[in-house]
Scaffold this motif. Structure first.
Motif, PDB file in Angstrom:
ATOM      1  N   UNK A 133       0.847  -1.324   0.027  1.00 57.29           N
ATOM      2  CA  UNK A 133       0.038  -0.020  -0.207  1.00 57.29           C
ATOM      3  C   UNK A 133       0.763   1.262   0.133  1.00 57.29           C
ATOM      4  N   UNK A 134       2.015   1.170  -0.022  1.00 64.12           N
ATOM      5  CA  UNK A 134       3.013   2.306  -0.030  1.00 64.12           C
ATOM      6  C   UNK A 134       3.313   2.571  -1.392  1.00 64.12           C
ATOM      7  N   UNK A 135       3.381   1.885  -2.157  1.00 64.57           N
ATOM      8  CA  UNK A 135       3.678   2.357  -3.681  1.00 64.57           C
ATOM      9  C   UNK A 135       3.183   3.546  -4.132  1.00 64.57           C
ATOM     10  N   UNK A 136       1.660   3.486  -3.935  1.00 61.23           N
ATOM     11  CA  UNK A 136       1.104   4.750  -4.604  1.00 61.23           C
ATOM     12  C   UNK A 136       1.469   6.009  -3.812  1.00 61.23           C
ATOM     13  N   UNK A 137       1.867   6.068  -2.486  1.00 55.28           N
ATOM     14  CA  UNK A 137       2.373   7.231  -1.566  1.00 55.28           C
ATOM     15  C   UNK A 137       3.655   7.731  -2.258  1.00 55.28           C
ATOM     16  N   UNK A 138       4.309   6.485  -2.891  1.00 52.57           N
ATOM     17  CA  UNK A 138       5.798   6.931  -3.346  1.00 52.57           C
ATOM     18  C   UNK A 138       5.674   7.655  -4.603  1.00 52.57           C
ATOM     19  N   UNK A 139       4.764   7.193  -5.182  1.00 50.43           N
ATOM     20  CA  UNK A 139       4.178   7.886  -6.684  1.00 50.43           C
ATOM     21  C   UNK A 139       3.800   8.924  -6.758  1.00 50.43           C
ATOM     22  N   UNK A 140       2.805   9.344  -5.754  1.00 52.51           N
ATOM     23  CA  UNK A 140       2.120  10.541  -5.602  1.00 52.51           C
ATOM     24  C   UNK A 140       2.977  11.557  -4.753  1.00 52.51           C
ATOM     25  N   UNK A 141       3.737  11.339  -3.632  1.00 47.54           N
ATOM     26  CA  UNK A 141       4.147  12.309  -2.950  1.00 47.54           C
ATOM     27  C   UNK A 141       5.926  12.339  -3.115  1.00 47.54           C
ATOM     28  N   UNK A 142       6.701  11.378  -3.397  1.00 39.73           N
ATOM     29  CA  UNK A 142       8.089  11.488  -3.254  1.00 39.73           C
ATOM     30  C   UNK A 142       8.679  11.534  -4.759  1.00 39.73           C
ATOM     31  N   UNK A 143       8.189  11.041  -5.446  1.00 37.88           N
ATOM     32  CA  UNK A 143       8.475  10.989  -6.963  1.00 37.88           C
ATOM     33  C   UNK A 143       8.695  12.467  -7.576  1.00 37.88           C
ATOM     34  N   UNK A 144       7.449  13.340  -7.361  1.00 39.23           N
ATOM     35  CA  UNK A 144       7.664  14.629  -7.705  1.00 39.23           C
ATOM     36  C   UNK A 144       8.742  15.440  -6.895  1.00 39.23           C
TER      37      UNK A 144
END
Length: 279
Positions: A133-144
């Motif tokens: 469940x952390x993958x979406x958070x990584x995509x939405x919050x950290x990658x940018x």
């Protein structure tokens, strides 16, 4: 009477390059925080660290993971960045969605510091290091927030929910899709391909650069992803361009792998030789 020796405070002269790693601790010493700090030191950079999780880990696998409370991860980040003149930040194993969100919130206050995001999901042993469940958070919050993201082919496939790339053309396309998620640059690591050359692609808005080294056969591959991302951060901390930082990092990792057979560590997948140039 001679003047007293100065032992603290700022001194005149060139600023010491500093890099910060935010990652998990590997009790076996081959990956994570331990590999990051060794890499920084080997490349002439002072290393600071924020421990985001603890692992019971050795060359055979990961026996346990203990995430650090997100509020304490943030406290560590603030402690370091409020005092040290950090030239680059690297993140590795962050384990949970809450920790990723906490790191993103803290780093958003420091957009001027280059940030290398290594999206660690699975250890060399195959053990999972990032909650589903952390993958979406990584995509939405950290990658940018990332100056450069450094996925291997399997990590890129998970981020995009696509099959694993099998050619340079597919690697480039997936890298461009990760840039579309908000990253400024992506280094698609080709270490898991079957070609004679290990080719990584650096993809930016300005174009694509390929970095190739002869593929090496060794079981000592534990911590290679951590080491490469940290070497890039070390280069950025020394104010190298991203292109030159990747070039230096690729060369460093190749030699650390080449000399890894001099080490005899553990019964499984051993570490690379971070200090090969000193022995």
């Amino acid at each position: 009477m001679s003047s007293p020796v100065q032992t603290s405070g700022q001194t005149s002269g060139k600023q010491t390059p500093i890099a910060l790693t935010i990652a998990g601790s590997d009790s076996g010493g081959g990956a994570g925080i331990q590999a990051d700090l060794k890499t920084f030191s080997a490349l002439g950079v002072f290393g600071a660290s924020v421990i985001a999780s603890l692992t019971a880990q050795n060359t055979l696998g990961v026996q346990g993971v203990f995430p650090v409370p997100p509020v304490f991860v943030q406290q560590q980040i603030q402690s370091v960045l409020s005092d040290l003149s950090v030239g680059a930040i690297k993140s590795g194993m962050l384990a949970t969605a809450d920790i990723i969100a906490a790191v993103a919130e803290s780093l958003s206050a420091y957009p001027h510091i280059p940030f290398v995001l290594d999206p660690v999901m699975v250890a060399t042993s195959g053990d999972r290091l990032l909650a589903e469940d952390a993958i979406n958070t990584l995509i939405e919050k950290l990658i940018p927030l990332a100056s450069v993201v450094t996925p291997n082919l399997h990590e890129a496939a998970v981020l995009l929910n696509e099959p694993v790339a099998t050619s340079l053309e597919q690697m480039q396309l997936q890298g461009e899709k990760i840039i579309a998620l908000g990253a400024r640059a992506v280094l698609m690591k080709g270490g898991h391909t079957n070609s004679e050359q290990a080719t990584d692609l650096l993809i930016t808005a300005a174009g694509v650069s390929a970095f190739s080294m002869p593929r090496l056969t060794t079981k000592n591959t534990h911590g290679t992803g951590c080491t490469l991302a940290s070497a890039i951060a070390a280069g950025l901390a020394k104010t190298l361009s991203l292109h030159d930082a990747v070039k230096e990092a690729k060369h460093y990792l190749h030699n650390a792998l080449l000399h890894s057979e001099k080490l005899h560590i553990g019964q499984g997948s051993g570490p690379v030789h971070h200090f090969y140039s000193f022995y």
